[in-house]
Every structure is written in C-alpha cells, then in structure tokens.
Design a protein around this motif. Structure first.
Motif, PDB file in Angstrom:
ATOM      1  N   THR A 400     -23.369  10.187 -13.129  1.00  0.00           N
ATOM      2  CA  THR A 400     -22.338  10.505 -12.129  1.00  0.00           C
ATOM      3  C   THR A 400     -21.298   9.398 -12.052  1.00  0.00           C
ATOM      4  O   THR A 400     -20.091   9.664 -11.947  1.00  0.00           O
ATOM      5  CB  THR A 400     -22.996  10.729 -10.753  1.00  0.00           C
ATOM      6  N   ALA A 401     -21.752   8.127 -12.111  1.00  0.00           N
ATOM      7  CA  ALA A 401     -20.823   6.992 -12.037  1.00  0.00           C
ATOM      8  C   ALA A 401     -19.830   7.010 -13.195  1.00  0.00           C
ATOM      9  O   ALA A 401     -18.626   6.792 -12.994  1.00  0.00           O
ATOM     10  CB  ALA A 401     -21.603   5.681 -12.018  1.00  0.00           C
ATOM     11  N   ILE A 402     -20.303   7.283 -14.409  1.00  0.00           N
ATOM     12  CA  ILE A 402     -19.389   7.270 -15.556  1.00  0.00           C
ATOM     13  C   ILE A 402     -18.453   8.476 -15.520  1.00  0.00           C
ATOM     14  O   ILE A 402     -17.270   8.369 -15.880  1.00  0.00           O
ATOM     15  CB  ILE A 402     -20.166   7.182 -16.890  1.00  0.00           C
ATOM     16  N   GLY A 405     -15.877   7.679 -12.904  1.00  0.00           N
ATOM     17  CA  GLY A 405     -14.996   6.628 -13.402  1.00  0.00           C
ATOM     18  C   GLY A 405     -13.970   7.150 -14.381  1.00  0.00           C
ATOM     19  O   GLY A 405     -12.777   6.815 -14.294  1.00  0.00           O
ATOM     20  N   LEU A 406     -14.401   7.981 -15.304  1.00  0.00           N
ATOM     21  CA  LEU A 406     -13.475   8.568 -16.282  1.00  0.00           C
ATOM     22  C   LEU A 406     -12.451   9.465 -15.599  1.00  0.00           C
ATOM     23  O   LEU A 406     -11.254   9.415 -15.910  1.00  0.00           O
ATOM     24  CB  LEU A 406     -14.263   9.357 -17.328  1.00  0.00           C
ATOM     25  N   ARG A 414     -12.617  13.398 -21.363  1.00  0.00           N
ATOM     26  CA  ARG A 414     -13.812  12.604 -21.702  1.00  0.00           C
ATOM     27  C   ARG A 414     -14.859  12.734 -20.595  1.00  0.00           C
ATOM     28  O   ARG A 414     -16.060  12.740 -20.875  1.00  0.00           O
ATOM     29  CB  ARG A 414     -13.443  11.132 -21.906  1.00  0.00           C
ATOM     30  N   ALA A 415     -14.401  12.821 -19.353  1.00  0.00           N
ATOM     31  CA  ALA A 415     -15.343  13.002 -18.237  1.00  0.00           C
ATOM     32  C   ALA A 415     -16.119  14.299 -18.416  1.00  0.00           C
ATOM     33  O   ALA A 415     -17.346  14.340 -18.218  1.00  0.00           O
ATOM     34  CB  ALA A 415     -14.593  13.008 -16.904  1.00  0.00           C
ATOM     35  N   LEU A 416     -15.421  15.366 -18.795  1.00  0.00           N
ATOM     36  CA  LEU A 416     -16.078  16.657 -18.997  1.00  0.00           C
ATOM     37  C   LEU A 416     -16.995  16.631 -20.215  1.00  0.00           C
ATOM     38  O   LEU A 416     -18.030  17.299 -20.240  1.00  0.00           O
ATOM     39  CB  LEU A 416     -15.030  17.758 -19.139  1.00  0.00           C
ATOM     40  N   LEU A 438     -15.149  18.229 -11.206  1.00  0.00           N
ATOM     41  CA  LEU A 438     -14.013  19.012 -10.696  1.00  0.00           C
ATOM     42  C   LEU A 438     -12.754  18.155 -10.600  1.00  0.00           C
ATOM     43  O   LEU A 438     -11.644  18.626 -10.889  1.00  0.00           O
ATOM     44  CB  LEU A 438     -14.358  19.608  -9.327  1.00  0.00           C
ATOM     45  N   SER A 439     -12.907  16.882 -10.214  1.00  0.00           N
ATOM     46  CA  SER A 439     -11.755  15.969 -10.174  1.00  0.00           C
ATOM     47  C   SER A 439     -11.171  15.782 -11.566  1.00  0.00           C
ATOM     48  O   SER A 439      -9.950  15.683 -11.735  1.00  0.00           O
ATOM     49  CB  SER A 439     -12.175  14.608  -9.605  1.00  0.00           C
TER      50      SER A 439
END
Length: 702
Positions: A400-402, A405-406, A414-416, A438-439
């Motif tokens: 969740t943190a990474i 952060g992305l 990259r987050a997805l 979602l963000s």
C-alpha cells in the motif's frame, strides 16, 4: 590427498580449570563456573572419572548448564540427556529439556518431548505442565494445550496457582480471551499474578476496554491483591490506546504515592501514556526528570512527538539522543523516518537509512515500510522502489505504501502495475490500498480503470467503498471533464457526501469552467461546514476562468467583508540537515536580506522568459499596488530562492508546503526549473509536483 593442517587458535580460548570437585556444594560450582563449551567437557569428564555422574543432582546440574546457561550448547545437552537421563526417567531432566527447547526456539520439539515423556510413563510435576504450556503458546498449539489441560485435571494439579496462571496465558494466545477469562473466573482464589496474566491476555489481543474494566474490578480488591509495576504498565498502555487520561492520572498518583517513580519501565509507560493522550509537554517533563534514560525511554518520547505532529521536536530530541551516545533501535528509526517524511527532511532520513545499513539492522516489514513512506513523501520515488524490492518480506502495508507513493508522485501507471503485482503475489488489498489505486487512476486520467477498480472492491474483495473511495471516483470523473456524471455520481451515493467530496467537485468545476455545478458545490460546502478561504478562492477562480470577472470580484469582496483571510502559506526546505521554515512575506529568517535579493533577481529573470505575476493569487487585503509584491513573496518562492543560493548548481531543490500550490507559483516554478536548469520537487497538501525543464508531472491539473 593430505588435508591441510588447521592452524591453532591464538590466543587459545580461556577455560575454567577445575582439577577436582570441592566436597561442599559441587552443584553450585557446576552452575556458576561452567561458562563455555570447554568448561562443560572438562566438568563432564571429571564427573565420569569420579563416578559422580551417577549422582542425580550433579548430573542434572550439568544438564541445566548445557541446556540453559552455556551458549550454543543445546546439542551437548541433548547428548547428555540421551546418555544419562532418558532411560532413568528423571522428571526434572525432562523439565529442563522442555524448557530449553522452547527457549532455543524449538517449541514443537518441546511438545514432542512432553509426549515422549507421557508415553514412557514419566510422572510430570507442576513445573512440567508450566513448561509444556509455554511451548504450546509459542506455536499457538491449541489442541495440544487442551490435551495437557485435561492431563492437569486428571492428575489433580489444577489447584496450583501458577499452573492456572500459565493456562490463562496460553488460552489467551491460542484460543482467544473468552476461554482464558473462563479459566480466570473459575479460579477459587486469584493472586496478583493471575490478575496480571488476564490483563496481559486482553492487552496482547488488543482488548483495551476490557483491560480497563478488569483493572477497575482489581482496584476494588486492592487491599487484598495489590498492584505491581507489571499491572501498571499494562493499564497505562490501555490508557494510551483509549486516550483515558483520567485513569492514567490516577495511575500516576498511585505510582508517585507508592515510591515507584524510580522504575524506568514504568516511567517510560507514563511518558507514552501522556504522549498518546495528547499531553506531550507533560510527557517531556517526566522524560527530563529521568536520571537514567535507555533506548526505550528515548524512543517513547520521540514517538510521542511524532504522533503529535511535532516533528521538528522529534528530530531535535533524536539529535540529543545521538549526543548522549544511546544507540537507536527500530522503534526509534520508524518514528524519526515518519518525522523526516512530514518535514521533507531528506538528508536526515537518508542518514537514518545509512545507519540502518551500517549497523546491519534487519530490514523488517515495519522498518522497510517506514523507509518507503519516507522516500515517497520526499519525492524520491525511485529510492522508495529500491527499498521495496530489497525487502525480504512484504505485507499489505508495504504494498500500500509503494502504491500510494507512486500515485502521489504522478506515477499512476506504475502504481497500477504494482497493484497488479500485489494481487499476483496473493496479498489481498485493503481499503487504503484501493484509495491509492484509485488516486493513481485520477492522476493519469484512467477513467475506465477507475470504474473497474471501484466495482471490484465489493465484487472481488468484499470491501464496502467508504467516503474517500467515493471522493476518488468524483476526482477521476471531474479531472476527465465528466462534470455532470460526477455530479450525478455524488447524488447517487449511499451515504451523505461530506464537504471534501463537494470540494473535489468544485476544484474540477474550476478547471473545466463549469459555473452552475461549481456554484451548487460551493452552496453544499457552506451547508455542511463554514467555508474556508480555499473554497471562496476556488469559486472566484471558476468565475474568472469562465470570463465572469465581476462575479469573481464579488466573491473576493465577500471574503473581505466576512473577514475571511487566506490561510498563511508555509514552506519547508531542508539544507545540510537543518529544516528551514518560510511564511509568505516573511522577513524573520536569519538570511532574510540575501533571500529577498535572490527572490527579486529570480522573479526579474523569469519575467524575461514569459512569467507574468497573477495578482488574483495575492493576499485578499493587499492594496492594488502591493499585489505584485505579495504574489512574488509567496512562501514557496522564498524557499526556492533560498535553495538557489544555498545549493550547488544543478542540485535538486525539495520543498514541502502546507497548502495547495497556487496557480501563480506553479507557473513560476515551471519557468524557474527551465531557466535555472534545476529539478524542483514540491509536495503540497494534495500531491507531489516534479518540475523539470519547464513542465510539471501533474500536467497542470492539481
């Protein structure tokens, strides 16, 4: 082939010379003088030579030394046990080995040995049962614990108080506090140890209300039972978790009245309780009164400052801790990294990471996640990814943190991708993970992916969307220009939308010049809470961008009439380990003269490249002729000017701001990054902005 000779160790390891056993108390000699494996072999040889090995008390003492006293000698103890004790069926020998196996992290072997003891009809005693129960609790072996409990009842040992106390402990860990409480309630007499065991059982399972309730029962029997430091530490922990200052103060008075203020562990618990109850200054007063401070006390106080968002104080105290030559532990590092992340103190946080590597501290899930969060909050997302990939273990919080952060650093795709990898690793996302995912969709305009994620929460993971998830969907639709759909989405929400959801829609209306829905959003906000300056400014800018300049002026006039002032902007920049704080139009800094000279030169230079001050972003109460100056002296511009004169050419400048970056500063910073050839990372209230070569990672939508 001749084996190479083994070089002798020099100097040779010291050993205790024991030429013969004293006639008085040879058992004490074995337990006190056997400190190394060499000592063990010498004593063992003497016992065999003198035939004293057949003396039960001496052979048991040798076994106890090997099993529990001499380091790394468990295999030797097992050898002694097999050769001298197992066939003689000594209960005490089995007790020693069951304890030793649990102590040396082999509790399952301890349980097997207990079973072996039963099969060989070796009669257990009360020490056997306590040792066996502790082995069960170490691996949560509920079935075995119940079988041993049945044997306790069968052999009539249930009246032994410390067996019942151990039972409370093992059931609290293996079966839940309900079973443990039944054992506690059925005890004919309860001593202080029993009460403490039940309190500890509740505490270990996070039942803080039950800890307080049980303690109040215990207090009614205070004259019979009494309290010790173990009782008080457990209760103070519960007070901190429940923010129960009243009971915490009662404990403080009891501790003081009964001369217990010299107990460091108890004082540390008081410090932690006050900090968690929001009384950080009281905690600091107690901390300053300590004559001796260990790493736990320092960590409690630093953590207290971090939890209270007094992060500058946390880092200042950490500096004092270093001067006191107290080595920090993992708890210290996690609190310091959190404070560094909040302040954007990149250099201090990097030093912490260096220290962790230098001391070869284990990169646990907690420490690794703290490092990821720190680097992400400082805008160094590649360093965050590097830490993540080096972590030997990862849990849902690490993933969740990474992902967050992305997403916050404008790396939505990259987050997805990490969200997909998380599911492939069979780590189930939680509600906070979905906020990050979602963000990510919002920041990169992935409307379809956002809709799919929102639907999968309930369908695939049985997570009911909360207010923040609905707010994210409004942001996704609004940023994509789907204002009407976002509006309908809000009206269809199963719960009453809060001011934040309507404010999110208002921000989208400003960006897409939708005045009617923007006006409705503003009305909804003012119905839910007193509108602050940011809401008025959003509406005013919506009018201005839509070409309704008179309405924009009207809103600004309303702000002046109502006495609504724009929240003071505050920007932080860390240089050489020191965090510098700037406020808009601030002249309190020790380098104030140099900063304003640099700021003036910077503004004049970027004007040559097309910058025009946007005076609509000036202070509300500024006179017309002062508005250009007001805009030029926004806090982030002062911080950037300071960074330009205090860092090497080409170095990255990192700024943290308490408010959303205004349009004028955003435009100015884009041009500064190009003109001065600098990468500038700004973290505002909502997200990160990575400025480089005249553009921003947010694509001018924030």
């Amino acid at each position: 082939m001749v084996a190479p000779a083994v070089a002798p160790t020099w100097p040779p390891p010291s050993k205790t010379l024991i030429p013969h056993f004293p006639s008085e108390n040879p058992k004490q000699l074995i337990l006190q003088q056997c400190k190394t494996r060499a000592d063990l072999t010498q004593v063992h040889a003497l016992l065999i030579k003198t035939r004293l090995i057949h003396t039960t008390s001496l052979s048991l003492s040798l076994l106890e030394s090997a099993a529990l006293i001499v380091p790394d000698a468990l295999d030797y103890a097992l050898s002694i046990f097999r050769h001298h004790h197992r066939r003689r069926c000594h209960t005490s020998a089995y007790n020693i080995m069951i304890r030793a196996l649990t102590y040396h992290h082999s509790p399952r072997d301890a349980i097997l040995l207990f079973n072996h003891m039963s099969r060989n009809l070796v009669p257990p005693d009360h020490f056997t049962f306590c040792a066996a129960f502790k082995a069960c609790s170490a691996v949560k072996a509920m079935i075995e614990a119940q079988q041993i409990h049945a044997l306790v009842l069968k052999r009539g040992f249930q009246s032994y108080g410390f067996i019942e106390n151990t039972l409370i402990h093992v059931y609290a860990i293996c079966a839940g506090v309900g079973v443990a409480r039944r054992v506690f309630d059925e005890m004919p007499q309860r001593d202080r140890v029993a009460w403490n065991a039940m309190l500890a059982g509740y505490a270990k399972n996070g039942y803080w209300d039950e800890v307080v309730g049980l303690f109040l029962m215990m207090r009614e029997q205070q004259s019979v039972v009494g309290f010790d430091d173990v009782t008080m530490i457990t209760v103070l922990t519960a007070c901190g978790r429940l923010v129960n200052l009243e009971l915490g103060e009662w404990v403080r008075d009891y501790v003081e009245a009964n001369g217990m203020m010299g107990n460091l562990s108890l004082m540390t618990s008081l410090i932690d309780m006050y900090a968690k109850c929001g009384h950080v200054d009281k905690a600091r007063t107690l901390f300053d009164q300590l004559k001796c401070r260990d790493v736990v006390a320092w960590s409690a106080m630093i953590s207290g400052y971090s939890q209270a968002k007094r992060c500058s104080d946390a880092l200042a105290l950490f500096s004092e801790m270093q001067k006191a030559n107290v080595e920090p532990n993992e708890v210290t590092m996690v609190s310091v990294l959190y404070s560094c992340g909040v302040l954007g103190a990149m250099e201090t946080g990097k030093w912490v990471h260096f220290y962790v590597n230098k001391k070869k501290m284990k990169l646990t899930v907690t420490l690794g996640t703290a490092l990821i969060d720190f680097y992400a909050k400082c805008g160094s997302i590649e360093s965050a990814i590097e830490v993540f990939e080096k972590m030997p273990e990862k849990n849902v919080f690490s993933w969740t943190a990474i992902i967050h952060g992305l997403a916050n650093n404008g790396k939505g795709k990259r987050a997805l991708e990490f969200f997909r990898l998380m599911k492939e690793a069979n780590v189930e996302p939680n509600d906070v993970t979905f906020i990050g995912a979602l963000s990510a969709c919002s920041h990169v305009g992935l409307v379809g992916e956002g809709r799919s994620l929102f639907q999968s929460m309930t369908r695939d993971f049985r997570i009911e969307p909360g207010m923040e998830h609905y707010g994210c969907m409004v942001d996704i639709l609004g940023r994509a220009g789907l204002i009407e759909e976002a509006h309908e989405f809000i009206k269809s929400m199963p719960m009453k939308p809060n001011a934040i959801v309507w404010r999110t829609l208002l921000a989208s209306c400003r960006a897409h010049k939708n005045v009617p829905i923007g006006e409705e959003s503003f009305r909804k906000i003012t119905q839910l809470e007193p509108a602050h300056s940011g809401d008025y400014i959003l509406l005013s800018n919506t009018y201005a961008l839509a070409g309704q300049s008179e309405d924009a002026k009207r809103i600004r006039s309303q702000m002046r009439e109502l006495g609504i002032k724009k929240s003071p902007g505050c920007s932080l920049i860390e240089l050489e380990g020191v965090v510098h704080e700037f406020f808009s139009e601030d002249d309190e800094h020790s380098y104030s003269k140099e900063i304003y000279n640099a700021n003036e030169q910077m503004v004049e230079r970027i004007k040559l490249y097309g910058y025009e001050p946007n005076i609509s972003e000036a202070r509300i109460d500024a006179e017309e002729e002062d508005k250009v100056v007001s805009v030029s002296h926004h806090s982030e511009k002062l911080a950037i000017a300071f960074g330009l004169i205090k860092t090497q050419p080409g170095a990255t400048i990192r700024i943290s701001k308490n408010l959303r970056v205004c349009g004028d500063c955003h435009n100015a910073t884009k041009i500064i990054s190009k003109v001065y050839n600098r990468k500038i990372v700004v973290r505002d209230r909502n997200r990160f902005h990575h400025f480089q070569d005249g553009s921003c990672s947010c694509n001018d939508f924030w």
